[in-house]
Design a protein around this motif. Structure first.
Motif, PDB file in Angstrom:
ATOM      1  N   LEU A 272      27.981  44.706  47.996  1.00 36.58           N
ATOM      2  CA  LEU A 272      28.105  44.808  46.545  1.00 36.58           C
ATOM      3  C   LEU A 272      27.050  45.724  45.942  1.00 36.58           C
ATOM      4  CD1 LEU A 272      28.668  40.989  45.992  1.00 36.58           C
ATOM      5  CD2 LEU A 272      30.413  42.738  46.185  1.00 36.58           C
ATOM      6  N   HIS A 273      26.183  46.284  46.770  1.00 38.66           N
ATOM      7  CA  HIS A 273      25.128  47.203  46.327  1.00 38.66           C
ATOM      8  C   HIS A 273      24.378  46.632  45.127  1.00 38.66           C
ATOM      9  CE1 HIS A 273      26.356  50.202  49.242  1.00 38.66           C
ATOM     10  NE2 HIS A 273      27.593  49.832  48.957  1.00 38.66           N
ATOM     11  N   CYS A 274      23.831  45.428  45.333  1.00 35.74           N
ATOM     12  CA  CYS A 274      23.134  44.694  44.273  1.00 35.74           C
ATOM     13  C   CYS A 274      22.057  45.548  43.621  1.00 35.74           C
ATOM     14  CB  CYS A 274      22.471  43.439  44.850  1.00 35.74           C
ATOM     15  SG  CYS A 274      23.638  42.276  45.551  1.00 35.74           S
ATOM     16  N   GLU A 275      21.882  45.341  42.327  1.00 33.08           N
ATOM     17  CA  GLU A 275      20.793  46.035  41.644  1.00 33.08           C
ATOM     18  C   GLU A 275      19.448  45.416  42.025  1.00 33.08           C
ATOM     19  OE1 GLU A 275      21.226  47.623  37.767  1.00 33.08           O
ATOM     20  OE2 GLU A 275      23.301  46.959  37.648  1.00 33.08           O
ATOM     21  N   ASP A 276      19.461  44.133  42.399  1.00 26.79           N
ATOM     22  CA  ASP A 276      18.250  43.489  42.918  1.00 26.79           C
ATOM     23  C   ASP A 276      18.582  42.932  44.297  1.00 26.79           C
ATOM     24  OD1 ASP A 276      15.768  42.426  43.202  1.00 26.79           O
ATOM     25  OD2 ASP A 276      16.066  40.764  41.816  1.00 26.79           O
ATOM     26  N   PRO A 277      18.707  43.804  45.288  1.00 24.51           N
ATOM     27  CA  PRO A 277      19.231  43.367  46.593  1.00 24.51           C
ATOM     28  C   PRO A 277      18.228  42.510  47.368  1.00 24.51           C
ATOM     29  CG  PRO A 277      18.590  45.672  46.688  1.00 24.51           C
ATOM     30  CD  PRO A 277      18.386  45.236  45.271  1.00 24.51           C
ATOM     31  N   PRO A 278      18.546  41.235  47.633  1.00 27.00           N
ATOM     32  CA  PRO A 278      17.596  40.379  48.349  1.00 27.00           C
ATOM     33  C   PRO A 278      17.405  40.794  49.814  1.00 27.00           C
ATOM     34  CG  PRO A 278      19.675  39.223  47.995  1.00 27.00           C
ATOM     35  CD  PRO A 278      19.779  40.520  47.258  1.00 27.00           C
ATOM     36  N   CYS A 279      18.329  41.599  50.342  1.00 27.62           N
ATOM     37  CA  CYS A 279      18.242  42.019  51.739  1.00 27.62           C
ATOM     38  C   CYS A 279      17.175  43.079  51.953  1.00 27.62           C
ATOM     39  CB  CYS A 279      19.592  42.559  52.200  1.00 27.62           C
ATOM     40  SG  CYS A 279      20.231  43.876  51.126  1.00 27.62           S
TER      41      CYS A 279
ATOM     42  N   PRO B 272      26.960  34.763  40.619  1.00 28.53           N
ATOM     43  CA  PRO B 272      25.923  35.112  39.633  1.00 28.53           C
ATOM     44  C   PRO B 272      24.726  34.180  39.698  1.00 28.53           C
ATOM     45  CG  PRO B 272      27.825  34.094  38.569  1.00 28.53           C
ATOM     46  CD  PRO B 272      28.220  34.340  39.983  1.00 28.53           C
ATOM     47  N   GLU B 273      24.905  33.007  40.335  1.00 23.49           N
ATOM     48  CA  GLU B 273      23.825  32.009  40.362  1.00 23.49           C
ATOM     49  C   GLU B 273      22.577  32.498  41.110  1.00 23.49           C
ATOM     50  OE1 GLU B 273      26.841  31.715  41.590  1.00 23.49           O
ATOM     51  OE2 GLU B 273      26.909  30.766  43.566  1.00 23.49           O
ATOM     52  N   TRP B 274      22.702  33.524  41.940  1.00 23.12           N
ATOM     53  CA  TRP B 274      21.531  33.983  42.705  1.00 23.12           C
ATOM     54  C   TRP B 274      20.874  35.206  42.074  1.00 23.12           C
ATOM     55  CZ3 TRP B 274      20.382  29.876  44.900  1.00 23.12           C
ATOM     56  CH2 TRP B 274      21.334  29.086  45.544  1.00 23.12           C
ATOM     57  N   GLU B 275      21.392  35.653  40.953  1.00 21.41           N
ATOM     58  CA  GLU B 275      20.761  36.721  40.168  1.00 21.41           C
ATOM     59  C   GLU B 275      20.471  37.973  40.977  1.00 21.41           C
ATOM     60  OE1 GLU B 275      17.461  34.618  38.528  1.00 21.41           O
ATOM     61  OE2 GLU B 275      18.674  33.660  36.995  1.00 21.41           O
ATOM     62  N   THR B 276      21.415  38.325  41.853  1.00 21.07           N
ATOM     63  CA  THR B 276      21.249  39.546  42.642  1.00 21.07           C
ATOM     64  C   THR B 276      21.789  40.761  41.891  1.00 21.07           C
ATOM     65  OG1 THR B 276      23.388  39.133  43.665  1.00 21.07           O
ATOM     66  CG2 THR B 276      21.461  38.301  44.822  1.00 21.07           C
ATOM     67  N   GLN B 277      22.474  40.525  40.797  1.00 20.68           N
ATOM     68  CA  GLN B 277      23.077  41.584  39.994  1.00 20.68           C
ATOM     69  C   GLN B 277      23.891  42.574  40.824  1.00 20.68           C
ATOM     70  OE1 GLN B 277      20.342  43.169  36.957  1.00 20.68           O
ATOM     71  NE2 GLN B 277      18.839  41.792  37.864  1.00 20.68           N
ATOM     72  N   PRO B 278      24.964  42.101  41.431  1.00 20.18           N
ATOM     73  CA  PRO B 278      25.783  43.023  42.222  1.00 20.18           C
ATOM     74  C   PRO B 278      26.288  44.175  41.355  1.00 20.18           C
ATOM     75  CG  PRO B 278      26.461  40.753  42.581  1.00 20.18           C
ATOM     76  CD  PRO B 278      25.512  40.746  41.426  1.00 20.18           C
ATOM     77  N   ALA B 279      26.270  45.373  41.920  1.00 22.90           N
ATOM     78  CA  ALA B 279      26.805  46.529  41.190  1.00 22.90           C
ATOM     79  C   ALA B 279      28.334  46.507  41.211  1.00 22.90           C
ATOM     80  CB  ALA B 279      26.276  47.820  41.803  1.00 22.90           C
ATOM     81  N   ASN B 280      28.883  46.107  42.357  1.00 29.75           N
ATOM     82  CA  ASN B 280      30.342  45.988  42.430  1.00 29.75           C
ATOM     83  C   ASN B 280      30.815  44.872  41.502  1.00 29.75           C
ATOM     84  OD1 ASN B 280      30.145  47.854  44.455  1.00 29.75           O
ATOM     85  ND2 ASN B 280      31.361  46.694  45.936  1.00 29.75           N
ATOM     86  N   HIS B 281      31.923  45.126  40.841  1.00 31.56           N
ATOM     87  CA  HIS B 281      32.517  44.119  39.976  1.00 31.56           C
ATOM     88  C   HIS B 281      33.953  43.859  40.411  1.00 31.56           C
ATOM     89  CE1 HIS B 281      29.038  44.928  37.490  1.00 31.56           C
ATOM     90  NE2 HIS B 281      29.414  44.022  36.602  1.00 31.56           N
ATOM     91  N   TYR B 282      34.460  42.734  39.961  1.00 31.26           N
ATOM     92  CA  TYR B 282      35.853  42.374  40.235  1.00 31.26           C
ATOM     93  C   TYR B 282      36.581  42.189  38.913  1.00 31.26           C
ATOM     94  CZ  TYR B 282      34.865  41.782  45.191  1.00 31.26           C
ATOM     95  OH  TYR B 282      34.524  42.018  46.502  1.00 31.26           O
ATOM     96  N   LEU B 283      37.812  42.677  38.855  1.00 31.55           N
ATOM     97  CA  LEU B 283      38.634  42.458  37.663  1.00 31.55           C
ATOM     98  C   LEU B 283      39.525  41.258  37.934  1.00 31.55           C
ATOM     99  CD1 LEU B 283      39.621  46.170  36.918  1.00 31.55           C
ATOM    100  CD2 LEU B 283      37.663  44.862  36.063  1.00 31.55           C
ATOM    101  N   PRO B 284      39.500  40.280  37.047  1.00 35.47           N
ATOM    102  CA  PRO B 284      40.190  39.014  37.341  1.00 35.47           C
ATOM    103  C   PRO B 284      41.703  39.180  37.399  1.00 35.47           C
ATOM    104  CG  PRO B 284      39.449  39.057  35.073  1.00 35.47           C
ATOM    105  CD  PRO B 284      38.880  40.274  35.716  1.00 35.47           C
ATOM    106  N   ARG B 285      42.290  38.321  38.168  1.00 35.78           N
ATOM    107  CA  ARG B 285      43.750  38.276  38.232  1.00 35.78           C
ATOM    108  C   ARG B 285      44.252  37.713  36.921  1.00 35.78           C
ATOM    109  NH1 ARG B 285      48.383  38.649  40.434  1.00 35.78           N
ATOM    110  NH2 ARG B 285      49.700  36.861  40.962  1.00 35.78           N
ATOM    111  N   GLN B 286      45.274  38.355  36.384  1.00 33.22           N
ATOM    112  CA  GLN B 286      45.866  37.881  35.142  1.00 33.22           C
ATOM    113  C   GLN B 286      47.273  37.404  35.437  1.00 33.22           C
ATOM    114  OE1 GLN B 286      45.380  41.593  33.266  1.00 33.22           O
ATOM    115  NE2 GLN B 286      43.336  41.130  32.494  1.00 33.22           N
ATOM    116  N   ILE B 287      47.610  36.257  34.894  1.00 33.82           N
ATOM    117  CA  ILE B 287      48.951  35.728  35.118  1.00 33.82           C
ATOM    118  C   ILE B 287      49.900  36.459  34.183  1.00 33.82           C
ATOM    119  CG2 ILE B 287      50.402  33.682  35.031  1.00 33.82           C
ATOM    120  CD1 ILE B 287      47.773  32.097  35.563  1.00 33.82           C
TER     121      ILE B 287
END
Lengths: 255, 310
Positions: free
Chosen positions: A86-93, A201-216
């Motif tokens: 996800l190329h986190c903005e704050d990558p813990p790795c 989001p609970e780990w505050e890694t700020q992933p750069a990759n985002h997901y667009l939610p499925r819409q019914i």
């Protein structure tokens, strides 16, 4: 434990990322095979395959497509879920790497591994909550999605091809690529307008990759005629709001 | 997590060596250090640390590049550990050399003993922080991880020191530290039980919902995207059954704490050499099982993505 002296994540001016549209991903794995093909042949490869023709083939991949099922019958939904770094903005790795082989590029925010410096201790993979890194069992180094860094800047390619292999391969256009720090980019607009979100989001890694939610998607075609009775129909009595048979409009309504 | 034999051996053997060095340093400061056995015991500690160091190399894909691990000491606890470990080995080896050359008539260097204690504690801290600093492995992300690496190391170190002392013909020193070994083992059981209790009550912060962002009451994986497994299915799953985990949990507490406490009480009352050796063997086996359990019990959030093959 949370380290209180952890420096605030630096904000880069540019952050390349993928935006993945769960609404249109059909789970075809074209991005998986295209990623594997490009990266096993290029600077990031080879991506080892072990036991390829045996009972339990296994190998190194940068991208996977998984499938989840949400809700219960009759509202069950199947959601295909592509997953890569996800190329986190704050990558813990990155900070845990003892050699500096894992790093985040200041110029574009891509998280990379220098395979010549990696000692293969696997600590970075422990420090990624998403399981985005895969250890290459043959080369004995940690590998991960490079966002096709050897492709997106290649000026020998036509401009429209300077995109990650997975993005180019997707037949439904479920993968968008661009700079999430540029508010006018395609990815930023998609995130903004279509409720783009980050994983865990609970780990505050700020992933750069985002997901667009499925819409019914609800059908816009009129529902079956309410209170329809065959007798009324044959007697030429229209149901409320419906046309008489033979009036010429029925064919269109019933479709 | 899947426990790696190399790390289990490294952390338990180094921990016991550190504990033994602390025991000898405290004895030196208290003026009750074993006269003839001090040098051989320090050499034994040095040897144990070297064995642990060699074991750690088996965890690396590229051992010849290991020198690079000292570079990132500003951010990486593993890097800090890699700096402290050889420094500590050099310190203990130097003390062993000094004790060998000085023989028994020399005054025990108190500053060296003090430095050895500081070094041992620093090394425990670095080793434990490698695990405790990963905030999303909730079983590890707690100060008790550091406490336990220290108390378990102290307990095994005192027991090893006592057992080596009786073997080296210093039963006097062994009976001097028997109460300490007993207390350290009881303390380690107490602090380890605290973390077992904490881990049993942990509620994972990450769920399938947060991992996928799919907002529904029920979200289950139907396919992980491959059938033959991957690094993710090998590295992060221990493969033991729930029954096996319960057995390991009970077993390591019996072997590492309960039995050694009884055996040490026997040694304390009778001065039996056999009791010391049995306590050492039991605790060594128990602490290997404890370290296995420490890794196996850690539930990595990435496992949410690897629940169903198809």
């Amino acid at each position: 434990m949370n380290n209180p002296v952890q420096p605030a994540p630096e904000t880069l001016a540019k952050q390349l990322a993928l935006v993945i549209d769960l609404n249109v991903c059909v789970g075809c794995h074209a991005c998986v095979t295209s990623c594997k093909e490009w990266n096993t042949s290029g600077a990031a490869g080879p991506l080892t395959d072990l036991n390829a023709y045996g009972e339990r083939p296994t190998g190194t991949f940068f991208n996977r497509v998984q499938t989840f099922e949400a809700d219960s019958y009759p509202d069950t939904q199947t959601i295909h879920f592509p997953k890569s770094c996800l190329h986190c903005e704050d990558p813990p790795c990155v900070p845990v790497c003892p050699t500096g082989a894992s790093y985040k590029r200041k110029s574009d925010g891509i998280v990379l591994v220098d395979y010549d410096k990696c000692i293969g201790c696997k600590y970075c993979s422990w420090a990624c909550p998403y399981g985005a890194r895969e250890f290459d069992e043959e080369r004995k180094v940690m590998t991960k999605c490079t966002l096709c860094v050897d492709r997106i800047y290649d000026e020998l390619l036509p401009p429209q091809d300077r995109k990650p292999a997975c993005v180019k391969a997707c037949p439904t256009g479920a993968r968008l690529f661009g700079d999430v720090k540029d508010p006018d980019s395609e990815v930023s607009q998609a995130i903004r307008e279509r409720g783009g979100y980050q994983l865990m989001p609970e780990w505050e890694t700020q992933p750069a990759n985002h997901y667009l939610p499925r819409q019914i998607t609800l059908s816009t075609v009129p529902q079956a005629q309410p209170n329809f009775r065959l007798g009324d129909f044959l007697n030429g009595e229209p149901a409320s709001g419906k046309h008489k048979p033979g009036s010429g409009a029925m064919e269109k309504d019933a479709r | 997590m899947k426990p790696a034999l190399s790390i289990i051996l490294f952390t338990t053997i180094a921990g016991a060596a550190q504990g033994m060095v602390v025991a000898l340093a405290l004895a030196t400061l208290a003026g009750i250090a074993p006269a003839t056995a001090l040098a051989p015991m320090l050499w034994a500690a040095t040897g144990m640390l070297l064995v642990a160091l060699v074991a750690s190399f088996f965890h690396l894909g590229h051992p010849l590049r290991a020198w690079r691990t000292v570079l990132m000491w500003r951010t990486s606890w593993m890097s800090r550990e890699v700096i402290v470990l050889p420094a500590f080995i050099a310190l203990v080896g130097g003390w062993a050399l000094l004790a060998t050359l000085a023989q028994r008539d020399a005054v025990a260097p108190h500053w060296l003993a003090g430095m050895a204690i500081v070094g041992a504690v620093l090394l425990w801290y670095c080793t434990a922080m490698i695990y405790a600093c990963i905030r999303f492995i909730q079983e590890w992300a707690h100060p008790l991880t550091v406490v336990n690496y220290t108390t378990l190391g102290l307990a095994s170190g005192f027991v090893t020191a006592g057992a080596l002392a009786v073997m080296a013909g210093e039963p006097g020193f062994a009976s001097d530290i028997a109460p300490w070994a007993l207390a350290a083992t009881a303390l380690a059981w107490f602090t380890r039980a605290l973390s077992l209790r904490r881990n049993a009550r942990l509620k994972p912060k990450s769920t399938t919902q947060t991992a996928t962002g799919i907002q529904a009451a029920r979200v289950v994986q139907k396919s992980m995207g491959m059938t033959g497994g991957s690094f993710n299915t090998r590295e992060f799953f221990h493969g033991a059954s729930a029954h096996g985990m319960r057995m390991a949990r009970t077993g390591f507490q019996v072997l590492a704490f309960a039995l050694p406490i009884l055996l040490l009480a026997w040694a304390l009352l009778s001065g039996s050499a056999l009791a010391w050796l049995l306590a050492l063997g039991s605790q060594a086996a128990g602490l290997l099982a404890e370290r296995w359990f420490f890794f196996a019990q850690a539930r990595h959030p990435q496992n949410i993505y690897y629940q169903a093959v198809s």
